[in-house]
Design an enzyme around this catalytic site. Structure first.
Site, PDB file in Angstrom:
ATOM      1  N   GLU A  92       0.731  -1.129  -0.089  1.00  0.00           N
ATOM      2  CA  GLU A  92       0.061  -0.010   0.104  1.00  0.00           C
ATOM      3  C   GLU A  92       0.848   1.457  -0.024  1.00  0.00           C
ATOM      4  O   GLU A  92       0.969   2.088  -0.934  1.00  0.00           O
ATOM      5  CB  GLU A  92      -0.927   0.127   1.245  1.00  0.00           C
ATOM      6  CG  GLU A  92      -1.785   1.397   1.145  1.00  0.00           C
ATOM      7  CD  GLU A  92      -2.712   1.135   2.614  1.00  0.00           C
ATOM      8  OE1 GLU A  92      -3.382   2.223   2.743  1.00  0.00           O
ATOM      9  OE2 GLU A  92      -2.799   0.176   3.110  1.00  0.00           O
ATOM     10  N   HIS A 100       4.530  -1.045   7.761  1.00  0.00           N
ATOM     11  CA  HIS A 100       3.497  -0.638   6.584  1.00  0.00           C
ATOM     12  C   HIS A 100       3.245   0.623   6.732  1.00  0.00           C
ATOM     13  O   HIS A 100       3.413   1.597   7.687  1.00  0.00           O
ATOM     14  CB  HIS A 100       2.141  -1.496   7.123  1.00  0.00           C
ATOM     15  CG  HIS A 100       1.040  -1.715   5.947  1.00  0.00           C
ATOM     16  ND1 HIS A 100      -0.025  -0.905   6.300  1.00  0.00           N
ATOM     17  CD2 HIS A 100       1.147  -2.571   5.087  1.00  0.00           C
ATOM     18  CE1 HIS A 100      -0.786  -1.040   5.110  1.00  0.00           C
ATOM     19  NE2 HIS A 100      -0.255  -1.970   4.413  1.00  0.00           N
ATOM     20  N   HIS A 116      11.125  -5.782  19.829  1.00  0.00           N
ATOM     21  CA  HIS A 116      10.151  -6.527  19.649  1.00  0.00           C
ATOM     22  C   HIS A 116       8.869  -5.978  19.563  1.00  0.00           C
ATOM     23  O   HIS A 116       8.472  -4.947  20.492  1.00  0.00           O
ATOM     24  CB  HIS A 116      10.232  -7.725  20.883  1.00  0.00           C
ATOM     25  CG  HIS A 116      11.263  -8.122  21.122  1.00  0.00           C
ATOM     26  ND1 HIS A 116      12.056  -9.083  20.236  1.00  0.00           N
ATOM     27  CD2 HIS A 116      12.374  -8.176  22.114  1.00  0.00           C
ATOM     28  CE1 HIS A 116      13.351  -9.494  20.652  1.00  0.00           C
ATOM     29  NE2 HIS A 116      13.383  -8.758  21.675  1.00  0.00           N
ATOM     30  N   HIS A 126       4.826   2.936  10.997  1.00  0.00           N
ATOM     31  CA  HIS A 126       3.828   3.090  10.088  1.00  0.00           C
ATOM     32  C   HIS A 126       4.220   4.413   9.065  1.00  0.00           C
ATOM     33  O   HIS A 126       4.123   5.363   9.845  1.00  0.00           O
ATOM     34  CB  HIS A 126       2.255   3.213  10.523  1.00  0.00           C
ATOM     35  CG  HIS A 126       1.348   2.753   9.865  1.00  0.00           C
ATOM     36  ND1 HIS A 126       0.843   3.617   8.693  1.00  0.00           N
ATOM     37  CD2 HIS A 126       0.477   1.705   9.441  1.00  0.00           C
ATOM     38  CE1 HIS A 126      -0.065   2.960   8.120  1.00  0.00           C
ATOM     39  NE2 HIS A 126      -0.307   1.806   8.371  1.00  0.00           N
TER      40      HIS A 126
END
Length: 206
Positions: A56, A75, A111, A116
């Site tokens: 995306e 992402h 972790h 984003h």
């Protein structure tokens, strides 16, 4: 190419299907996922259950000697509209190239951290466990302690965000404390990078 490393699908906003570009010296664990417009540099370690998804927000870059630890998510928001035009507010620029997410050299994404896009994490940064970065830039040699959050602000170089602190304005980012001699996490990133580079080498030699 292994099943966990695959091309992105063609969509209304992106007519091009791309396979990830991964250095031969990087290691992608079989239980990690790398998809689409992603490039991964030398001796990068991508640990189990990490997701690096360039389907995306395009493109995602993880530069040399960085590490993407267990359950980390990379992402980004849509960077191309249905007419093929770039959505500038969802992109970042580094050295004349546009990205959804740019992760510099010798960066540790610990972790369950989430970065984003649009976002930049510059070189030699430690992004602690369960942190969140969005619409932000993290300056070189900085530390985000566990559960820190940076949204819509640019953290200057050599600063740290204390554990659990949420930064949502540039004023708050500019007021962050500088890393000082004796700061407990001053050398954490160096140690973590060294370990993960050796792990990438070790896994590749099996």
């Amino acid at each position: 190419m292994p099943e966990n490393v695959e091309a992105n699908p063609v969509t209304s906003w992106n007519p091009e299907s791309k396979h990830p570009e991964i250095s031969e010296t990087a290691y992608i664990h079989p239980q990690a996922t790398v998809i689409g417009a992603v490039s991964i540099g030398e001796k990068v370690m991508v640990a189990p259950y990490a997701s690096v998804r360039g389907d995306e927000g395009l493109d995602i870059r993880v530069d040399d000697h960085s590490n993407v630890q267990d359950a980390v998510i990379l992402h980004g928001r849509q960077t191309i509209d249905q007419n093929g035009n770039p959505i500038k507010e969802n992109q970042v620029e580094v050295d004349g190239e546009n990205y959804s997410i740019y992760i510099g050299k010798r960066v540790s994404l610990a972790h369950q951290a989430q970065v984003h896009g649009p976002a930049i994490v510059f070189d030699n940064v430690f992004v602690g466990m369960q942190t969140f970065v969005y619409k932000a830039t993290i300056g070189k040699n900085s530390v985000l302690e566990p559960k820190a959050c940076v949204i819509g602000a640019n953290v200057p170089e050599n600063r740290y965000v204390p554990a659990g602190v949420v930064i949502t304005s540039q004023e708050d980012a500019d007021a962050l404390p500088e890393i000082y001699e004796g700061y407990p996490f001053m050398h954490t990133n160096d140690e973590v990078v060294e370990v993960n580079v050796e792990l990438a080498d070790g896994y590749n030699q099996r």
